[in-house]
Write a protein that holds these residues in place. Structure first.
Motif, PDB file in Angstrom:
ATOM      1  N   LYS A  28       1.634   8.526   5.264  1.00  0.00           N
ATOM      2  CA  LYS A  28       1.126   7.169   5.267  1.00  0.00           C
ATOM      3  C   LYS A  28       1.336   6.581   3.872  1.00  0.00           C
ATOM      4  N   ASP A  29       1.681   5.324   3.837  1.00  0.00           N
ATOM      5  CA  ASP A  29       1.861   4.673   2.542  1.00  0.00           C
ATOM      6  C   ASP A  29       0.524   4.439   1.886  1.00  0.00           C
ATOM      7  N   ILE A  30       0.470   4.683   0.589  1.00  0.00           N
ATOM      8  CA  ILE A  30      -0.775   4.429  -0.122  1.00  0.00           C
ATOM      9  C   ILE A  30      -0.877   2.931  -0.362  1.00  0.00           C
ATOM     10  N   PRO A  31      -2.007   2.308  -0.017  1.00  0.00           N
ATOM     11  CA  PRO A  31      -2.124   0.860  -0.215  1.00  0.00           C
ATOM     12  C   PRO A  31      -2.125   0.501  -1.698  1.00  0.00           C
ATOM     13  N   ASN A  32      -1.938  -0.802  -1.972  1.00  0.00           N
ATOM     14  CA  ASN A  32      -1.933  -1.247  -3.358  1.00  0.00           C
ATOM     15  C   ASN A  32      -3.314  -1.143  -3.967  1.00  0.00           C
TER      16      ASN A  32
END
Lengths: 198, 364
Positions: free
Chosen positions: B22-26
């Motif tokens: 999963k992409d790490i959010p900003n």
């Protein structure tokens, strides 16, 4: 005649410069290898610290469980033995075989521990015991820490291994006797559930 | 029996989850990330300012992250990665804390940096997360506000130097000796290079001078041959002098011829003009003499010149007027554009503290 002199001087100058460049590259390359190796080694000592933390929890755990589940002597015995064998493995971080042996001993302890936890599930009084609950949470925390440090060690070892196997640096590495470091494999227990006899 | 199956499933799932990342959010610049928008604006404001105060005061960076879903990731692994990627905490001090709530998965994770582990121990972290469990779904604002206060209070002692300092295998440091040898070798090459080029240039100049000399000699040879053909009896020097004198004489004659031609032209032009005037004013009729005719012609010329001058002046005035009108009409300068707002928040300042997996996980 003058032209020849200038030509020779130029040639000498360029070759001296070339030697300087190669020499300085070799120095910096060597220093990077050493730095990466040291970093991986220090990360290894972190791993050992964190495993030690787990080992330290075990005597208390064994005693607590004994209080409620005297009959599970076999499992308790296993855990104690596994802990002892871990303590006997001496590791020199530059020696790849040592690291492998250490990892084997530790995964033996992990398996014994998980069997113990599964057994403890059957004793509701034990599960409700405050001391046991605290130990359980501490164990969880330690396992998490172990996972993090192992991951960091793998990263560190990978950087080191990559560097000493890449093209120019590999000569210096083999000349100085630097060898690749082994990685932590996934725990053997990750894919197999412990067997419980009823 | 079913418990074993659950264990197996859980463990295999967590080992599989590494594959789908999963992409790490900003990172949130205001210390609070609220993906499902659970919190009221007032809560976000309050919590945000509290956390900012703590950061300003002693560099402890505490971040609240409420994320919609873990998307199959392992909660400890993902939170650890997120904390490190956002660079929460001061480098070296490792005094960062991330309170992560995974809403759909019902998981809370309090991730504590190395430097704060001695204050925010596993046990204390567990206290905080278990206190959150009960009412998080009903009243997230209050629960989170309380949790943040507890975290700030428990970790209140500014961390000493972190217990374990991480030594990164950063890009290799440049040895000063290497730098010096590099510089020396570069200088050496440059010196040799300039010496060589100056030598070559001198050689080229010499060659150039030599070829010039050759050319001159050839020129003189040609002259000798030519003069010999014209004055075979004279010596080279005498022939040169005679030749020069002859050339001079020719030139003078040419000049005289041209002068005469010019004078003749002028005379013809004058006569033509006179004829014209005679014809125009009919000299010889009605007592018109040449002199009067010339005077009349002069007067007419003067008049025409005067008219030209007047016309020119008129044009100039019109130009002036037009230019002045233009100035008045051109308005004030262009509108000033508003400066660009917003910036890309790339992560917390402070270099990023390290997280060793301390803290606690809970479900709600």
């Amino acid at each position: 005649m003058k032209g020849l002199l200038i030509g020779v001087l130029a040639l000498v100058g360029i070759s001296v410069a070339g030697v300087c460049v190669v020499g300085s590259w070799a120095i910096s390359s060597n220093n990077s290898i050493v730095a990466m190796n040291e970093s991986a080694k220090s990360q290894w000592s972190q791993v050992e610290n964190v495993y030690q933390r787990r080992s330290d929890l075990i005597p208390n755990l064994v005693n607590t469980v004994k209080g409620y589940a005297k009959h599970e002597a076999e499992v308790l015995e296993e855990v104690t033995k596994a802990r002892a064998s871990v303590g006997q493995v001496k590791v020199n971080a530059s020696n790849a075989q040592d690291i492998v042996n250490y990892e084997k001993a530790q995964s033996g302890l992990t398996q014994a521990l998980s069997r113990l936890m599964v057994v403890s599930e059957q004793y509701p009084d034990l599960k409700a015991d405050k001391n046991f609950m605290e130990l359980q949470s501490q164990l969880e925390g330690t396992e998490n820490r172990i996972a993090v440090e192992r991951k960091k060690f793998n990263e560190s070892a990978r950087d080191y291994n990559q560097y000493i196997q890449q093209f120019p640096a590999q000569f210096i590495a083999s000349y100085r006797g630097f060898k690749p470091m082994p990685y932590f494999e996934a725990e053997a227990t990750a894919n197999t559930a412990p067997k419980v006899q009823f | 029996m079913h418990k074993n199956i659950l264990v197996v499933l859980g463990l295999t799932l967590s080992s599989l989850s590494v594959v789908c990342a999963k992409d790490i959010p900003n990172p949130p610049s205001n210390y609070v990330l609220d993906e499902p928008h659970l919190l009221s604006a007032a809560t976000v404001q309050e919590v945000s300012s509290e956390l900012r105060d703590v950061d300003t005061k002693d560099g402890r960076q505490i971040v609240v992250a409420i994320i919609n879903s873990l998307e199959g990731e392992n909660v400890e692994d993902f939170t650890n990665r997120m904390a490190r990627q956002w660079k929460v905490g001061q480098k070296g001090k490792d005094n960062g804390v991330v309170l992560a709530i995974y809403w759909k998965d019902g998981k809370i994770r309090l991730e504590v940096g190395y430097g704060l582990e001695q204050y925010l121990t596993d046990a204390k972290s567990k206290d905080i997360t278990s206190a959150m469990k009960g009412h998080l779904r009903n009243n997230p604002d209050a629960v989170i506000r309380q949790a943040v206060k507890s975290i700030i209070a428990v970790s209140t002692t500014p961390a000493a130097e972190s217990v374990t300092t991480e030594q990164k295998a950063s890009s290799p440091q440049v040895d000063p000796t290497i730098l010096i040898t590099l510089v020396l070798s570069v200088v050496l090459i440059m010196v040799c290079g300039t010496a060589y080029t100056s030598y070559r240039r001198k050689k080229e100049a010499e060659k150039g001078a030599e070829s010039q000399r050759q050319l001159r000699l050839r020129e003189i040879e040609k002259q000798k041959v030519y003069l010999k053909s014209i004055y075979p009896d004279l010596s080279f020097e005498k022939a040169k002098i005679k030749y020069a004198r002859v050339q001079e004489e020719e030139q003078r004659k040419e000049y005289e011829r041209e002068r005469q031609a010019r004078i003749a032209e002028q005379k013809a032009a004058e006569e033509a003009e006179q004829d014209r005037i005679k014809k125009k004013y009919r000299v010889g009729f009605n007592g018109m003499t040449l002199a009067t005719a010339l005077a009349l012609e002069e007067a007419e010329q003067e008049r025409r010149r005067e008219e030209d001058r007047k016309l020119r002046r008129k044009h100039e005035e019109e130009e002036e007027k037009r230019r002045r009108d233009d100035d008045d009409n051109s308005g004030s300068g262009s509108l000033s554009s508003s400066g660009g707002g917003g910036f890309d928040f790339g992560g917390f300042s402070g270099g990023g503290g390290d997280f060793g997996g301390g803290g606690s996980t809970d479900s709600f």
